[in-house]
Design an enzyme around this catalytic site. Structure first.
Site, mmCIF file in Angstrom:
data_model
loop_
_atom_site.group_PDB
_atom_site.id
_atom_site.type_symbol
_atom_site.label_atom_id
_atom_site.label_comp_id
_atom_site.label_asym_id
_atom_site.label_seq_id
_atom_site.Cartn_x
_atom_site.Cartn_y
_atom_site.Cartn_z
ATOM 1 N N ARG A 1 0.827 -1.220 0.000
ATOM 2 C CA ARG A 1 0.000 0.000 0.000
ATOM 3 C C ARG A 1 0.856 1.262 0.000
ATOM 4 O O ARG A 1 0.477 2.270 0.613
ATOM 5 C CB ARG A 1 -0.937 0.035 1.215
ATOM 6 C CG ARG A 1 -2.018 -1.010 1.210
ATOM 7 C CD ARG A 1 -3.223 -0.553 0.400
ATOM 8 N NE ARG A 1 -4.238 -1.589 0.390
ATOM 9 C CZ ARG A 1 -5.316 -1.585 1.180
ATOM 10 N NH1 ARG A 1 -5.526 -0.608 2.016
ATOM 11 N NH2 ARG A 1 -6.189 -2.555 1.100
ATOM 12 N N ARG B 1 -3.540 6.706 1.000
ATOM 13 C CA ARG B 1 -4.079 7.901 1.653
ATOM 14 C C ARG B 1 -3.139 8.595 2.613
ATOM 15 O O ARG B 1 -3.423 9.707 3.044
ATOM 16 C CB ARG B 1 -5.383 7.527 2.367
ATOM 17 C CG ARG B 1 -6.508 7.228 1.404
ATOM 18 C CD ARG B 1 -7.645 6.512 2.091
ATOM 19 N NE ARG B 1 -7.214 5.195 2.515
ATOM 20 C CZ ARG B 1 -8.014 4.266 3.041
ATOM 21 N NH1 ARG B 1 -9.277 4.518 3.226
ATOM 22 N NH2 ARG B 1 -7.533 3.083 3.377
ATOM 23 N N ARG C 1 -6.864 11.150 -6.057
ATOM 24 C CA ARG C 1 -8.083 10.371 -5.832
ATOM 25 C C ARG C 1 -9.314 11.267 -5.921
ATOM 26 O O ARG C 1 -10.345 10.863 -6.449
ATOM 27 C CB ARG C 1 -8.015 9.696 -4.471
ATOM 28 C CG ARG C 1 -9.191 8.769 -4.188
ATOM 29 C CD ARG C 1 -8.871 8.014 -2.956
ATOM 30 N NE ARG C 1 -9.931 7.271 -2.339
ATOM 31 C CZ ARG C 1 -11.179 7.607 -2.167
ATOM 32 N NH1 ARG C 1 -11.626 8.726 -2.662
ATOM 33 N NH2 ARG C 1 -12.007 6.825 -1.515
ATOM 34 N N ASP D 1 -6.768 -3.073 -7.266
ATOM 35 C CA ASP D 1 -7.265 -3.734 -6.058
ATOM 36 C C ASP D 1 -7.533 -5.200 -6.356
ATOM 37 O O ASP D 1 -7.848 -5.559 -7.500
ATOM 38 C CB ASP D 1 -8.557 -3.071 -5.555
ATOM 39 C CG ASP D 1 -8.817 -3.453 -4.113
ATOM 40 O OD1 ASP D 1 -8.247 -2.804 -3.217
ATOM 41 O OD2 ASP D 1 -9.550 -4.428 -3.868
ATOM 42 N N TYR E 1 -14.266 -12.366 0.138
ATOM 43 C CA TYR E 1 -15.028 -11.143 -0.153
ATOM 44 C C TYR E 1 -16.246 -11.439 -1.025
ATOM 45 O O TYR E 1 -17.316 -10.849 -0.846
ATOM 46 C CB TYR E 1 -14.129 -10.100 -0.827
ATOM 47 C CG TYR E 1 -13.139 -9.487 0.144
ATOM 48 C CD1 TYR E 1 -13.519 -8.452 0.988
ATOM 49 C CD2 TYR E 1 -11.836 -9.959 0.238
ATOM 50 C CE1 TYR E 1 -12.624 -7.893 1.895
ATOM 51 C CE2 TYR E 1 -10.928 -9.405 1.140
ATOM 52 C CZ TYR E 1 -11.335 -8.377 1.964
ATOM 53 O OH TYR E 1 -10.454 -7.837 2.860
HETATM 54 O O1 CP3 Z 1 0.046 -1.739 -2.421
HETATM 55 C C1 CP3 Z 1 -0.260 -0.846 -3.234
HETATM 56 O O2 CP3 Z 1 0.137 0.337 -3.141
HETATM 57 C C2 CP3 Z 1 -1.082 -1.228 -4.463
HETATM 58 C C3 CP3 Z 1 -2.487 -1.090 -4.393
HETATM 59 C C4 CP3 Z 1 -3.347 -2.037 -3.570
HETATM 60 C C5 CP3 Z 1 -4.583 -1.624 -3.029
HETATM 61 N N1 CP3 Z 1 -5.205 -2.714 -2.487
HETATM 62 C C6 CP3 Z 1 -5.100 -0.260 -3.085
HETATM 63 C C7 CP3 Z 1 -6.187 0.135 -2.171
HETATM 64 C C8 CP3 Z 1 -3.194 -3.392 -3.268
HETATM 65 C C9 CP3 Z 1 -2.027 -4.327 -3.572
HETATM 66 C C10 CP3 Z 1 -4.391 -3.809 -2.595
HETATM 67 C C11 CP3 Z 1 -4.638 -5.193 -2.170
HETATM 68 C C12 CP3 Z 1 -5.831 -5.492 -1.376
HETATM 69 N N2 CP3 Z 1 -7.090 -4.951 -1.486
HETATM 70 C C13 CP3 Z 1 -5.891 -6.508 -0.396
HETATM 71 C C14 CP3 Z 1 -4.764 -7.424 -0.010
HETATM 72 C C15 CP3 Z 1 -3.806 -6.786 0.926
HETATM 73 C C16 CP3 Z 1 -4.378 -6.496 2.292
HETATM 74 O O3 CP3 Z 1 -4.527 -5.281 2.595
HETATM 75 O O4 CP3 Z 1 -4.696 -7.436 3.032
HETATM 76 C C17 CP3 Z 1 -7.205 -6.531 0.108
HETATM 77 C C18 CP3 Z 1 -7.734 -7.433 1.207
HETATM 78 C C19 CP3 Z 1 -7.954 -5.534 -0.597
HETATM 79 C C20 CP3 Z 1 -9.404 -5.233 -0.460
HETATM 80 C C21 CP3 Z 1 -9.631 -3.835 -0.013
HETATM 81 N N3 CP3 Z 1 -9.350 -2.721 -0.775
HETATM 82 C C22 CP3 Z 1 -10.183 -3.395 1.207
HETATM 83 C C23 CP3 Z 1 -10.637 -4.300 2.333
HETATM 84 C C24 CP3 Z 1 -10.208 -2.008 1.155
HETATM 85 C C25 CP3 Z 1 -10.814 -1.077 2.185
HETATM 86 C C26 CP3 Z 1 -9.916 -0.879 3.351
HETATM 87 C C27 CP3 Z 1 -9.215 0.441 3.248
HETATM 88 O O5 CP3 Z 1 -8.002 0.484 3.502
HETATM 89 O O6 CP3 Z 1 -9.916 1.433 2.928
HETATM 90 C C28 CP3 Z 1 -9.647 -1.593 -0.063
HETATM 91 C C29 CP3 Z 1 -9.467 -0.209 -0.529
HETATM 92 C C30 CP3 Z 1 -8.118 0.191 -1.035
HETATM 93 N N4 CP3 Z 1 -7.313 -0.570 -1.845
HETATM 94 C C31 CP3 Z 1 -7.490 1.444 -0.829
HETATM 95 C C32 CP3 Z 1 -6.283 1.422 -1.533
HETATM 96 C C33 CP3 Z 1 -5.274 2.542 -1.682
HETATM 97 C C34 CP3 Z 1 -8.082 2.608 -0.054
HETATM 98 C C35 CP3 Z 1 -9.123 3.222 -0.917
HETATM 99 C C36 CP3 Z 1 -9.202 4.717 -0.873
HETATM 100 O O7 CP3 Z 1 -8.346 5.415 -1.461
HETATM 101 O O8 CP3 Z 1 -10.176 5.187 -0.284
#
Ligand code: CP3
Length: 352
Positions: A30, A34, A43, A80, A159
């Site tokens: 990540r 944010r 964003r 994602d 999910y």
């Molecule tokens: O790592 C990186 O920089 C690359 C981008 C990336 C995102 N999600 C962007 C994201 C990667 C590799 C993921 C993987 C991901 N997504 C996983 C596996 C890794 C982990 O965290 O366990 C999972 C389970 C998800 C599913 C997911 N996406 C959830 C549960 C959420 C909401 C939780 C949160 O942090 O808000 C997301 C949203 C998400 N994916 C964001 C980002 C930058 C936040 C969204 C935003 O900008 O509002």
């Protein structure tokens, strides 16, 4: 450990090929997100998180933002893991502040709604993002490798079946335990989609892929073999047939004592460790076989100061003699001060 990658240029790829590096390559799960003001601005321009994932220019821009600040050794595609269910036709939205929401699939009728034929058309913007990032790296970050990714079938299925995040994973586990054949059909669909999706990312320019199995730790040992190890092994095998020499990183989060079997059986080139994995154990039991990646607790990065520095020092010390990629044990927390990431990068570069 010899590998066809041993002679390649980028330090990140050399570490994945099994060679200890003078200073460990690093990236952070990540790393685009944010905690960075420039991410929040892009964003906002995109509209929503999903729109950002589907706009190749903006997704490329946020992928590069952390590299400009910190010079990581790898860029990870901004997207994602839930793009796969969405591209299979499942309804997906990210409600502000609430995380992902999907229309749950819990039976054969739900499976019938999934459409493999639409996958590449819907995922096309992601492949375009990969190509854009790769062109930008070739131009401005020549030592930086590009990581593509997907969720592991088990975690994606969590999910898809729960319809979002969950504490107990009751629906998905009851389906897996009570009707393994029916649930196996969902896992097979996601497995095939994941091979096709990752292979397209590699064709577009990804040099490495990582499989995120964030909920691997929710499974009992026998279920772990069947629903985490087995689909992962299949994906690794198929990807390596299509793309000989492609390095694959696996992240079976909270796998605990199942880690050794995961490493032995899946064929991954590197294993990403969550913060619970003891350093000395991983250095003696895992690192002689493959590259390890990890495993700073994201809350230590948030905390900063002496607590972070001691923990980083311990990780660097423990893995110094073998193939190692520094990373967090899970994604960066959004409240993390960007200066803490600067300090971390300085320590990894040997500034101490
Ligand atoms: O790592 C990186 O920089 C690359 C981008 C990336 C995102 N999600 C962007 C994201 C990667 C590799 C993921 C993987 C991901 N997504 C996983 C596996 C890794 C982990 O965290 O366990 C999972 C389970 C998800 C599913 C997911 N996406 C959830 C549960 C959420 C909401 C939780 C949160 O942090 O808000 C997301 C949203 C998400 N994916 C964001 C980002 C930058 C936040 C969204 C935003 O900008 O509002």
């Amino acid at each position: 450990m010899t590998s066809p990658l041993a002679g390649t240029e980028k330090p990140f790829l050399k570490a994945l090929g099994g060679a200890a590096q003078p200073r460990p390559p690093f990236w952070l799960m990540r790393q685009a997100g944010r905690y960075l003001p420039e991410y929040r601005e892009t964003r906002r321009q995109a509209g929503s998180f999903l729109d950002l994932c589907r706009k190749p220019d903006l997704a490329c821009e946020v992928t590069l933002q952390p590299l400009r600040r910190y010079g990581m050794d790898a860029a990870i595609l901004f997207s994602d893991i839930l793009i796969v269910p969405w591209a299979l036709g499942q309804h997906l939205e990210f409600a502000e502040g609430e995380g992902p929401k999907l229309d749950p699939i819990r039976d054969a009728a739900g499976l019938a709604r999934l459409d493999m034929d639409g996958l590449h058309a819907k995922a096309q913007p992601v492949y375009e993002t990969v190509a854009n990032i790769r062109a930008a790296l070739d131009q401005d970050f020549r030592q930086t490798a590009l990581i593509g990714f997907a969720g592991s079938p088990w975690t994606v299925a969590c999910y898809m079946v729960e319809g979002g995040g969950s504490k107990e994973y009751q629906h998905v586990k009851r389906w897996a335990f009570g009707d393994p054949e029916g649930f196996g059909r969902l896992i097979d669909i996601v497995t095939d989609a994941t091979v096709a999706y990752l292979s397209a990312q590699v064709r577009a320019g990804a040099e490495v892929v990582q499989l995120f199995d964030s909920w691997a730790g929710a499974l009992p040992a026998a279920g772990f073999d069947r629903w985490s190890i087995e689909p992962t092994r299949h994906i690794v095998q198929e990807l390596k047939k299509l793309h000989p020499g492609l390095p694959v990183i696996g992240f079976p989060r909270q796998a605990g004592l199942n880690l050794e079997r995961y490493v032995e059986r899946t064929g991954v080139d590197a294993v990403s460790l969550d913060p619970s994995v003891p350093l000395e154990w991983a250095a003696s039991r895992l690192q002689p076989r493959l590259c390890v990646q990890g495993n700073l607790d994201p809350v230590l990065l948030l905390t900063g100061g002496k607590a972070m520095e001691e923990a980083v020092g311990a990780i660097l010390g423990a893995f110094r003699n073998g193939p190692f990629i520094f990373n967090l044990g899970h994604g960066i927390i959004k409240e993390t001060p960007p200066e803490h990431v600067s300090r971390l990068a300085e320590m990894i570069r040997g500034g101490r």
